[in-house]
Write an enzyme that holds these catalytic residues in place. Structure first.
Site, PDB file in Angstrom:
ATOM      1  N   TYR A  53       0.834  -1.202   0.000  1.00 26.37           N
ATOM      2  CA  TYR A  53       0.000   0.000   0.000  1.00 26.37           C
ATOM      3  C   TYR A  53       0.871   1.254   0.000  1.00 26.37           C
ATOM      4  O   TYR A  53       1.894   1.314   0.694  1.00 26.37           O
ATOM      5  CB  TYR A  53      -0.933   0.027   1.209  1.00 26.37           C
ATOM      6  CG  TYR A  53      -2.054  -0.982   1.152  1.00 26.37           C
ATOM      7  CD1 TYR A  53      -2.310  -1.732   0.010  1.00 26.37           C
ATOM      8  CD2 TYR A  53      -2.888  -1.186   2.245  1.00 26.37           C
ATOM      9  CE1 TYR A  53      -3.344  -2.658  -0.040  1.00 26.37           C
ATOM     10  CE2 TYR A  53      -3.929  -2.105   2.209  1.00 26.37           C
ATOM     11  CZ  TYR A  53      -4.145  -2.837   1.067  1.00 26.37           C
ATOM     12  OH  TYR A  53      -5.166  -3.753   1.025  1.00 26.37           O
ATOM     13  N   SER A 211     -13.825  -3.927  -0.318  1.00 30.87           N
ATOM     14  CA  SER A 211     -14.685  -3.199  -1.265  1.00 30.87           C
ATOM     15  C   SER A 211     -16.162  -3.427  -0.969  1.00 30.87           C
ATOM     16  O   SER A 211     -16.940  -3.785  -1.866  1.00 30.87           O
ATOM     17  CB  SER A 211     -14.369  -3.588  -2.711  1.00 30.87           C
ATOM     18  OG  SER A 211     -14.918  -2.655  -3.620  1.00 30.87           O
ATOM     19  N   LEU A 213     -18.486  -1.405  -0.683  1.00 36.02           N
ATOM     20  CA  LEU A 213     -19.343  -0.484  -1.443  1.00 36.02           C
ATOM     21  C   LEU A 213     -19.051  -0.558  -2.936  1.00 36.02           C
ATOM     22  O   LEU A 213     -19.485   0.298  -3.701  1.00 36.02           O
ATOM     23  CB  LEU A 213     -19.154   0.953  -0.949  1.00 36.02           C
ATOM     24  CG  LEU A 213     -19.387   1.189   0.542  1.00 36.02           C
ATOM     25  CD1 LEU A 213     -19.201   2.660   0.876  1.00 36.02           C
ATOM     26  CD2 LEU A 213     -20.773   0.712   0.964  1.00 36.02           C
ATOM     27  N   GLY A 216     -17.484   2.450  -4.261  1.00 36.98           N
ATOM     28  CA  GLY A 216     -18.319   3.644  -4.143  1.00 36.98           C
ATOM     29  C   GLY A 216     -19.614   3.570  -4.924  1.00 36.98           C
ATOM     30  O   GLY A 216     -20.506   4.408  -4.744  1.00 36.98           O
ATOM     31  N   LYS A 224     -25.062  11.166  -6.399  1.00 34.49           N
ATOM     32  CA  LYS A 224     -23.864  11.998  -6.307  1.00 34.49           C
ATOM     33  C   LYS A 224     -23.442  12.525  -7.672  1.00 34.49           C
ATOM     34  O   LYS A 224     -22.969  13.655  -7.797  1.00 34.49           O
ATOM     35  CB  LYS A 224     -22.729  11.192  -5.670  1.00 34.49           C
ATOM     36  CG  LYS A 224     -22.956  10.876  -4.194  1.00 34.49           C
ATOM     37  CD  LYS A 224     -21.834  10.024  -3.637  1.00 34.49           C
ATOM     38  CE  LYS A 224     -22.073   9.672  -2.173  1.00 34.49           C
ATOM     39  NZ  LYS A 224     -21.005   8.806  -1.629  1.00 34.49           N
TER      40      LYS A 224
END
Length: 328
Positions: A53, A211, A213, A216, A224
């Site tokens: 990461y 993940s 969502l 997103g 949105k």
């Protein structure tokens, strides 16, 4: 905060896991520290990271940020169940990646240095390594456990038959073996219900969904986009999902409006209600987003709501595990 056992172990972890992948690339070090402090205040004791990461070869940027937070003391390290990962390339050499015994041990030592700790609570294989025998992998992991540098071993992105291979090999060595599997799992991506989750539950391996969502897409992406505040919804996995599943997402957001709940909260609550799930990973960029994630724990996903969600996001085949999901 609610706590549960990590798989079949006696280790207690919070029902939500704080993911740190944004720390460095998207969130500054001071803000990352603030999020980790806030998570601790809220009772989250399960933090997940990985040596790759930060996405700069060999630098381990995110682990270093977690390490500087631990270095502040005040019981931070003692309170946290720390998970990190090994597999990805950490150098240019042919042995600077994968799951050879050499790389596992070297990568663990490097992670410990960056994280400023003497042990990793959950050391996860970030991907399966088909070219390395399981006997070699477990030899290295067992050594790290015997040395006190690793407490438990987990996997990530494994197929169901990989879990069986790994666990049966560990059983032959009389080792504890895998205690967790971190996999992509959300309303839009349910293929792990066929093989991975049934295998994990059979062996007492806790599921840690990443993940939740879908990048997103399940956080109210259509609304949105209309408001011009899409953020993550305009890139990566989320953008593709919005384009391909616009009708589903419209039905999803309508249901959330009817229920008076935030889409992100309901998506997380659904995961918390699923069999075998230990703790979904939340990856907040701000402390406010972390507060929002906790609201999911107050939502009851009853049978009627679950059926509505299955109508919008159908499971694979007939639903549930294979072979019933696809066979007569």
């Amino acid at each position: 905060m609610e706590y549960t056992n990590l798989g079949r172990t006696g280790l207690k972890v919070s029902r939500l896991c704080l993911g740190t992948m944004n720390f460095g690339p998207a969130t500054t070090e001071p803000d990352s520290h603030a999020i980790m402090d806030h998570g601790r205040e809220l009772g989250l004791n399960f933090y997940d990271t990985a040596n790759v990461y930060g996405w700069k070869l060999g630098e381990g940027i995110t682990e270093k940020i977690v390490g500087t937070w631990f270095a502040q003391g005040g019981g931070r390290r003692e309170d946290i169940v720390l998970a990190t990962k090994v597999y990805g390339g950490m150098g240019e050499g042919p042995n600077d990646k994968g799951l050879s015994a050499r790389h596992i041990v070297a990568a663990c030592e490097a992670s410990l240095e960056r994280l400023r700790t003497d042990h990793i609570d959950l050391y996860q294989m970030h991907h399966v390594e088909r070219s390395t025998p399981w006997e070699e992998i477990w030899q290295a992991m067992d050594l790290l456990v015997a040395q006190g540098k690793v407490r438990y071993v987990g996997s990530s992105n494994f197929a169901g038959w990989n879990l069986v291979q790994a666990q049966e090999s560990a059983n032959r060595r009389h080792s504890l073996g895998l205690v967790s599997e971190q996999c992509i799992y959300n309303l839009m991506t349910r293929h792990v219900e066929l093989e991975v989750i049934p295998a994990a539950m059979e062996y007492g391996i806790g599921i840690i969904p990443w993940s939740p969502l879908h990048g997103g897409a399940l956080s109210g992406a259509l609304r949105k986009l209309e408001q011009g505040s899409a953020g993550r919804s305009t890139s990566g996995r989320s953008a593709e999902a919005v384009e391909q599943h616009r009708d589903q997402l419209a039905a999803w957001e309508k249901l959330c409006d009817e229920r008076g709940v935030d889409p992100a909260h309901l998506a997380m609550a659904w995961l918390l209600s699923r069999p075998g799930v230990t703790a979904p990973i939340v990856g907040p960029r701000t402390s406010e987003q972390l507060d929002g994630a906790l609201a999911s724990m107050d939502i009851d996903v009853d049978e009627a709501l679950s059926s509505r969600l299955d109508e919008i996001f159908p499971p694979v085949g007939h639903g549930g595990p294979g072979p019933e999901a696809w066979a007569w």
